[in-house]
Design a protein around this motif. Structure first.
Motif, mmCIF file in Angstrom:
data_model
loop_
_atom_site.group_PDB
_atom_site.id
_atom_site.type_symbol
_atom_site.label_atom_id
_atom_site.label_comp_id
_atom_site.label_asym_id
_atom_site.label_seq_id
_atom_site.Cartn_x
_atom_site.Cartn_y
_atom_site.Cartn_z
ATOM 1 N N HIS A 45 -12.834 -115.919 -49.709
ATOM 2 C CA HIS A 45 -13.097 -116.373 -51.081
ATOM 3 C C HIS A 45 -13.460 -117.851 -51.122
ATOM 4 O O HIS A 45 -14.378 -118.249 -51.852
ATOM 5 N N HIS A 46 -12.768 -118.679 -50.346
ATOM 6 C CA HIS A 46 -13.095 -120.112 -50.316
ATOM 7 C C HIS A 46 -14.497 -120.339 -49.758
ATOM 8 O O HIS A 46 -15.261 -121.149 -50.289
ATOM 9 N N GLU A 47 -14.830 -119.644 -48.679
ATOM 10 C CA GLU A 47 -16.154 -119.809 -48.076
ATOM 11 C C GLU A 47 -17.255 -119.283 -48.993
ATOM 12 O O GLU A 47 -18.322 -119.882 -49.110
ATOM 13 N N LEU A 48 -16.989 -118.178 -49.675
ATOM 14 C CA LEU A 48 -17.958 -117.619 -50.612
ATOM 15 C C LEU A 48 -18.177 -118.557 -51.799
ATOM 16 O O LEU A 48 -19.303 -118.697 -52.292
ATOM 17 N N ALA A 49 -17.124 -119.217 -52.247
ATOM 18 C CA ALA A 49 -17.228 -120.147 -53.370
ATOM 19 C C ALA A 49 -18.186 -121.303 -53.051
ATOM 20 O O ALA A 49 -18.816 -121.858 -53.954
ATOM 21 N N LEU A 50 -18.302 -121.664 -51.780
ATOM 22 C CA LEU A 50 -19.224 -122.737 -51.387
ATOM 23 C C LEU A 50 -20.681 -122.344 -51.621
ATOM 24 O O LEU A 50 -21.552 -123.201 -51.696
ATOM 25 N N LEU A 51 -20.943 -121.043 -51.759
ATOM 26 C CA LEU A 51 -22.301 -120.540 -51.964
ATOM 27 C C LEU A 51 -22.631 -120.309 -53.431
ATOM 28 O O LEU A 51 -23.724 -119.862 -53.752
ATOM 29 N N GLU A 52 -21.679 -120.602 -54.307
ATOM 30 C CA GLU A 52 -21.835 -120.306 -55.726
ATOM 31 C C GLU A 52 -23.154 -120.844 -56.276
ATOM 32 O O GLU A 52 -23.516 -121.992 -56.062
ATOM 33 N N GLY A 53 -23.863 -119.963 -56.954
ATOM 34 C CA GLY A 53 -25.117 -120.350 -57.587
ATOM 35 C C GLY A 53 -26.340 -120.200 -56.694
ATOM 36 O O GLY A 53 -27.460 -120.324 -57.164
ATOM 37 N N GLU A 54 -26.145 -119.929 -55.410
ATOM 38 C CA GLU A 54 -27.278 -119.758 -54.498
ATOM 39 C C GLU A 54 -27.658 -118.277 -54.461
ATOM 40 O O GLU A 54 -26.929 -117.459 -53.908
ATOM 41 N N THR A 55 -28.792 -117.949 -55.031
ATOM 42 C CA THR A 55 -29.248 -116.567 -55.082
ATOM 43 C C THR A 55 -29.496 -116.036 -53.674
ATOM 44 O O THR A 55 -30.171 -116.679 -52.878
ATOM 45 N N GLY A 56 -28.923 -114.869 -53.390
ATOM 46 C CA GLY A 56 -29.137 -114.233 -52.090
ATOM 47 C C GLY A 56 -28.411 -114.891 -50.938
ATOM 48 O O GLY A 56 -28.693 -114.583 -49.782
ATOM 49 N N ALA A 57 -27.486 -115.802 -51.213
ATOM 50 C CA ALA A 57 -26.800 -116.520 -50.144
ATOM 51 C C ALA A 57 -25.824 -115.636 -49.378
ATOM 52 O O ALA A 57 -25.532 -115.904 -48.224
ATOM 53 N N ALA A 58 -25.334 -114.593 -50.011
ATOM 54 C CA ALA A 58 -24.410 -113.671 -49.347
ATOM 55 C C ALA A 58 -24.941 -112.258 -49.492
ATOM 56 O O ALA A 58 -25.422 -111.860 -50.545
ATOM 57 N N ASN A 59 -24.865 -111.499 -48.431
ATOM 58 C CA ASN A 59 -25.302 -110.113 -48.427
ATOM 59 C C ASN A 59 -24.056 -109.244 -48.496
ATOM 60 O O ASN A 59 -23.366 -109.063 -47.503
ATOM 61 N N LEU A 60 -23.737 -108.741 -49.683
ATOM 62 C CA LEU A 60 -22.546 -107.926 -49.882
ATOM 63 C C LEU A 60 -22.951 -106.477 -50.116
ATOM 64 O O LEU A 60 -23.973 -106.209 -50.745
#
Length: 164
Positions: free
Chosen positions: A99-114
């Motif tokens: 969750h902490h690492e994912l929060a660093l990507l907040e607002g970046e479209t497509g930054a995480a592939n879930l």
């Protein structure tokens, strides 16, 4: 070959902060001050976590160096030992770190592939799926070199009791 975590190793891995420290020091050695800055945390608290990780073999101190004002700095590097352990009861800590690492990507479209997927498998198929994922992850984890961009993978596989 993986082995069960000892009690001390399991306790060390049961902290989301410690898991994040291990990850931060994966590619290059960082000092306690650098780790604290990246975690936006108190250096004294971080030092406690770093010492625990050193004592349990997850971090190894590197050669001492002098800081900008002549202070003594010890950088720490991950040993990748956490990848060689099974269990340890670190499930909640892994979720916290994720969750902490994912929060660093907040607002970046497509930054995480879930993705989520529901399956029905026999016990043999379930074991085969777990084994295949483990082999694939081990293959990539054991590659040499630090070239390329850093990526993290969070994989959760579990029996879905909500669909019984």
């Amino acid at each position: 070959m993986r082995r069960p975590a000892t009690d001390a190793e399991a306790r060390a891995l049961a902290s989301g902060v410690r898991l994040r420290i291990i990850r931060l020091c994966l590619d290059r050695a960082l000092t306690n001050k650098e780790i604290a800055e990246r975690l936006d945390a108190n250096p004294a608290t971080v030092l406690h976590h770093v010492r625990t990780l050193v004592a349990t073999g997850f971090l190894v101190p590197q050669e001492e160096r002098r800081g900008p004002r002549g202070s003594r700095e010890v950088p720490y590097l991950s040993t990748r030992k956490s990848w060689q352990l099974d269990g340890g009861g670190a499930d909640q800590a892994m979720l916290e770190a994720f969750h902490h690492e994912l929060a660093l990507l907040e607002g970046e479209t497509g930054a995480a592939n879930l993705a989520r997927l529901g399956l029905r498998l026999t016990p043999e198929e379930w074991q085969e799926l777990q084994d295949r994922f483990q082999l694939l992850l081990d293959e990539y984890a054991n590659r040499e070199g630090t070239e390329g961009r850093p990526y993290s993978i969070f994989l959760a596989m579990y029996e879905d009791r909500s669909r019984d």
